[in-house]
Design a protein around this motif. Structure first.
Motif, PDB file in Angstrom:
ATOM      1  N   ASP A   1      11.248   1.251   5.991  1.00 61.54           N
ATOM      2  CA  ASP A   1      10.039   1.086   4.779  1.00 61.54           C
ATOM      3  C   ASP A   1       9.466  -0.255   4.779  1.00 61.54           C
ATOM      4  OD1 ASP A   1      10.613   3.732   4.148  1.00 61.54           O
ATOM      5  OD2 ASP A   1      11.963   3.259   2.604  1.00 61.54           O
ATOM      6  N   ALA A   2      10.314  -1.462   5.229  1.00 59.00           N
ATOM      7  CA  ALA A   2       9.830  -2.792   4.840  1.00 59.00           C
ATOM      8  C   ALA A   2       8.908  -2.937   5.863  1.00 59.00           C
ATOM      9  CB  ALA A   2      11.199  -3.805   5.150  1.00 59.00           C
ATOM     10  N   THR A   3       8.980  -2.449   7.209  1.00 57.43           N
ATOM     11  CA  THR A   3       8.041  -2.638   8.305  1.00 57.43           C
ATOM     12  C   THR A   3       6.732  -2.074   7.913  1.00 57.43           C
ATOM     13  OG1 THR A   3       9.888  -3.056   9.800  1.00 57.43           O
ATOM     14  CG2 THR A   3       7.853  -2.420  10.724  1.00 57.43           C
ATOM     15  N   ARG A   4       7.029  -0.867   7.408  1.00 59.66           N
ATOM     16  CA  ARG A   4       5.897   0.061   7.128  1.00 59.66           C
ATOM     17  C   ARG A   4       5.034  -0.638   6.016  1.00 59.66           C
ATOM     18  NH1 ARG A   4       4.856   2.193   2.885  1.00 59.66           N
ATOM     19  NH2 ARG A   4       7.008   2.763   2.276  1.00 59.66           N
ATOM     20  N   ALA A   5       5.671  -1.358   5.095  1.00 57.72           N
ATOM     21  CA  ALA A   5       5.003  -1.938   3.712  1.00 57.72           C
ATOM     22  C   ALA A   5       4.198  -3.303   4.292  1.00 57.72           C
ATOM     23  CB  ALA A   5       6.130  -2.561   2.861  1.00 57.72           C
ATOM     24  N   ALA A   6       4.622  -3.778   5.537  1.00 59.09           N
ATOM     25  CA  ALA A   6       3.961  -4.865   6.213  1.00 59.09           C
ATOM     26  C   ALA A   6       2.951  -4.432   6.938  1.00 59.09           C
ATOM     27  CB  ALA A   6       4.882  -5.783   7.079  1.00 59.09           C
ATOM     28  N   ARG A   7       3.012  -3.673   7.802  1.00 60.77           N
ATOM     29  CA  ARG A   7       2.006  -3.106   8.867  1.00 60.77           C
ATOM     30  C   ARG A   7       0.941  -2.371   8.154  1.00 60.77           C
ATOM     31  NH1 ARG A   7       6.085  -1.840  13.456  1.00 60.77           N
ATOM     32  NH2 ARG A   7       5.805  -3.519  14.707  1.00 60.77           N
ATOM     33  N   THR A   8       1.169  -1.677   6.963  1.00 59.51           N
ATOM     34  CA  THR A   8      -0.055  -0.971   6.334  1.00 59.51           C
ATOM     35  C   THR A   8      -0.916  -2.154   5.509  1.00 59.51           C
ATOM     36  OG1 THR A   8       1.498  -0.483   4.382  1.00 59.51           O
ATOM     37  CG2 THR A   8       1.066   1.222   6.027  1.00 59.51           C
ATOM     38  N   ALA A   9      -0.416  -3.238   5.467  1.00 62.47           N
ATOM     39  CA  ALA A   9      -1.448  -4.246   4.881  1.00 62.47           C
ATOM     40  C   ALA A   9      -2.102  -5.131   5.837  1.00 62.47           C
ATOM     41  CB  ALA A   9      -0.387  -5.180   4.040  1.00 62.47           C
ATOM     42  N   LEU A  10      -1.813  -4.793   6.969  1.00 60.44           N
ATOM     43  CA  LEU A  10      -2.622  -5.786   8.154  1.00 60.44           C
ATOM     44  C   LEU A  10      -3.980  -5.593   8.072  1.00 60.44           C
ATOM     45  CD1 LEU A  10      -0.068  -5.673  11.258  1.00 60.44           C
ATOM     46  CD2 LEU A  10      -0.532  -7.435   9.569  1.00 60.44           C
ATOM     47  N   SER A  11      -4.558  -4.217   7.892  1.00 58.67           N
ATOM     48  CA  SER A  11      -5.924  -3.928   8.016  1.00 58.67           C
ATOM     49  C   SER A  11      -6.727  -3.922   6.627  1.00 58.67           C
ATOM     50  CB  SER A  11      -6.198  -2.505   8.633  1.00 58.67           C
ATOM     51  OG  SER A  11      -5.629  -1.450   7.959  1.00 58.67           O
ATOM     52  N   ILE A  12      -6.090  -4.309   5.440  1.00 57.60           N
ATOM     53  CA  ILE A  12      -6.496  -4.180   4.113  1.00 57.60           C
ATOM     54  C   ILE A  12      -7.602  -5.487   4.032  1.00 57.60           C
ATOM     55  CG2 ILE A  12      -6.106  -4.402   1.585  1.00 57.60           C
ATOM     56  CD1 ILE A  12      -3.573  -2.975   2.127  1.00 57.60           C
ATOM     57  N   PRO A  13      -8.896  -5.495   3.611  1.00 57.42           N
ATOM     58  CA  PRO A  13      -9.694  -6.667   3.017  1.00 57.42           C
ATOM     59  C   PRO A  13      -9.052  -7.454   2.228  1.00 57.42           C
ATOM     60  CG  PRO A  13     -11.012  -4.518   3.133  1.00 57.42           C
ATOM     61  CD  PRO A  13      -9.515  -4.023   3.326  1.00 57.42           C
TER      62      PRO A  13
ATOM     63  N   PRO B   1       0.674  -1.213  -0.050  1.00 58.02           N
ATOM     64  CA  PRO B   1      -0.003   0.070   0.107  1.00 58.02           C
ATOM     65  C   PRO B   1       0.862   1.316   0.119  1.00 58.02           C
ATOM     66  CG  PRO B   1      -0.702  -1.562   1.779  1.00 58.02           C
ATOM     67  CD  PRO B   1       0.435  -1.964   1.347  1.00 58.02           C
ATOM     68  N   VAL B   2       0.369   2.133  -0.752  1.00 57.03           N
ATOM     69  CA  VAL B   2       1.047   3.598  -0.572  1.00 57.03           C
ATOM     70  C   VAL B   2       0.685   4.226   0.630  1.00 57.03           C
ATOM     71  CG1 VAL B   2       1.420   5.838  -1.992  1.00 57.03           C
ATOM     72  CG2 VAL B   2       0.936   3.648  -3.249  1.00 57.03           C
ATOM     73  N   PRO B   3       1.865   4.825   1.252  1.00 54.97           N
ATOM     74  CA  PRO B   3       1.662   5.419   2.473  1.00 54.97           C
ATOM     75  C   PRO B   3       0.653   6.806   2.509  1.00 54.97           C
ATOM     76  CG  PRO B   3       3.928   5.636   1.925  1.00 54.97           C
ATOM     77  CD  PRO B   3       3.276   4.804   0.861  1.00 54.97           C
ATOM     78  N   ASN B   4      -0.036   7.218   3.301  1.00 58.02           N
ATOM     79  CA  ASN B   4      -0.933   8.174   3.209  1.00 58.02           C
ATOM     80  C   ASN B   4       0.020   9.526   3.495  1.00 58.02           C
ATOM     81  OD1 ASN B   4      -2.989  10.003   3.524  1.00 58.02           O
ATOM     82  ND2 ASN B   4      -4.163   9.034   4.856  1.00 58.02           N
ATOM     83  N   GLN B   5       0.159  10.126   2.597  1.00 53.37           N
ATOM     84  CA  GLN B   5       0.852  11.229   2.341  1.00 53.37           C
ATOM     85  C   GLN B   5       0.150  12.615   3.315  1.00 53.37           C
ATOM     86  OE1 GLN B   5       3.904  11.429   1.058  1.00 53.37           O
ATOM     87  NE2 GLN B   5       3.605   9.563   0.430  1.00 53.37           N
ATOM     88  N   ARG B   6      -1.182  12.600   3.425  1.00 52.59           N
ATOM     89  CA  ARG B   6      -1.698  13.643   4.260  1.00 52.59           C
ATOM     90  C   ARG B   6      -1.135  13.420   5.824  1.00 52.59           C
ATOM     91  NH1 ARG B   6      -7.634  12.702   4.168  1.00 52.59           N
ATOM     92  NH2 ARG B   6      -6.950  10.670   3.706  1.00 52.59           N
ATOM     93  N   LEU B   7      -0.824  12.176   6.263  1.00 49.00           N
ATOM     94  CA  LEU B   7      -0.449  12.141   7.514  1.00 49.00           C
ATOM     95  C   LEU B   7       0.963  12.673   7.858  1.00 49.00           C
ATOM     96  CD1 LEU B   7      -1.644   8.588   8.129  1.00 49.00           C
ATOM     97  CD2 LEU B   7      -2.718  10.577   8.853  1.00 49.00           C
ATOM     98  N   GLY B   8       1.509  13.341   6.781  1.00 47.44           N
ATOM     99  CA  GLY B   8       2.823  13.868   7.065  1.00 47.44           C
ATOM    100  C   GLY B   8       3.887  12.785   6.798  1.00 47.44           C
TER     101      GLY B   8
END
Length: 174
Positions: A109-121, A92-99
């Motif tokens: 970056d690798a950790t973020r790529a994994a964690r942002t996928a956790l809540s996706i249907p 998932p592309v990170p939300n740029q509005r969150l800064g």
């Protein structure tokens, strides 16, 4: 059903030309189990996939790979992982509005790529782009850009010629 309910582990992968950094997240807890960097070679990819299975103790079907650059730097690893039975999704592309997040590294970056996928249907996971389609679009885009540049240069050359040289296109008054 979301990713965290369907898979036992999510591996975030930050891809680059020379190395790929992987972070394993345990989905029930959301905790990071391991983080490692491997060479971006076929041998490095095989080592990375073996490392995932060894660290998780799970089968390939229980692990989701959330990868950045599946059509570019990560294309070879994506193909290796798919052939080995892993499900691969475009990170998932990170939300740029969150800064911007604090710090920047391949591990983060690798950790973020994994964690942002956790809540996706699971039915909303992004299929990695096909390498052939991706390459064809890149070639078409480059060809179009080149043609536009050449057309502009030709128009500018003709305009300069008309301003500098009197071509006697208009009949003289007598």
């Amino acid at each position: 059903m979301i990713v965290a309910e369907h898979f036992g582990f999510v591996v975030g992968i930050d891809t680059h030309a020379k190395t790929h950094t992987l972070a394993i997240i345990d989905t029930p807890t959301g905790g990071e189990m391991a983080n490692e960097t491997f060479p971006a070679t076929t041998t490095g990819g095989n080592r990375a996939l073996s490392w995932i299975l060894r660290c998780t103790g799970a089968s390939a079907e229980q692990v989701l790979l959330s990868m950045e650059g599946t059509g570019w730097y990560g294309a070879k690893l994506r193909q290796q992982a798919s052939d080995a039975g892993f499900q691969v999704t475009e990170a998932p592309v990170p939300n740029q509005r969150l800064g911007r997040y604090e710090g920047k590294s391949d591990s983060i970056d690798a950790t973020r790529a994994a964690r942002t996928a956790l809540s996706i249907p699971t039915n909303r996971l992004r299929e990695p782009r096909s390498r052939k389609d991706h390459m064809a679009l890149r070639i078409l885009s480059n060809a179009r850009r080149t043609m536009v540049r050449e057309r502009t240069a030709a128009i500018n050359a003709l305009t300069a010629l008309l301003r500098i040289v009197d071509l006697a296109l208009m009949p003289e008054c007598r």
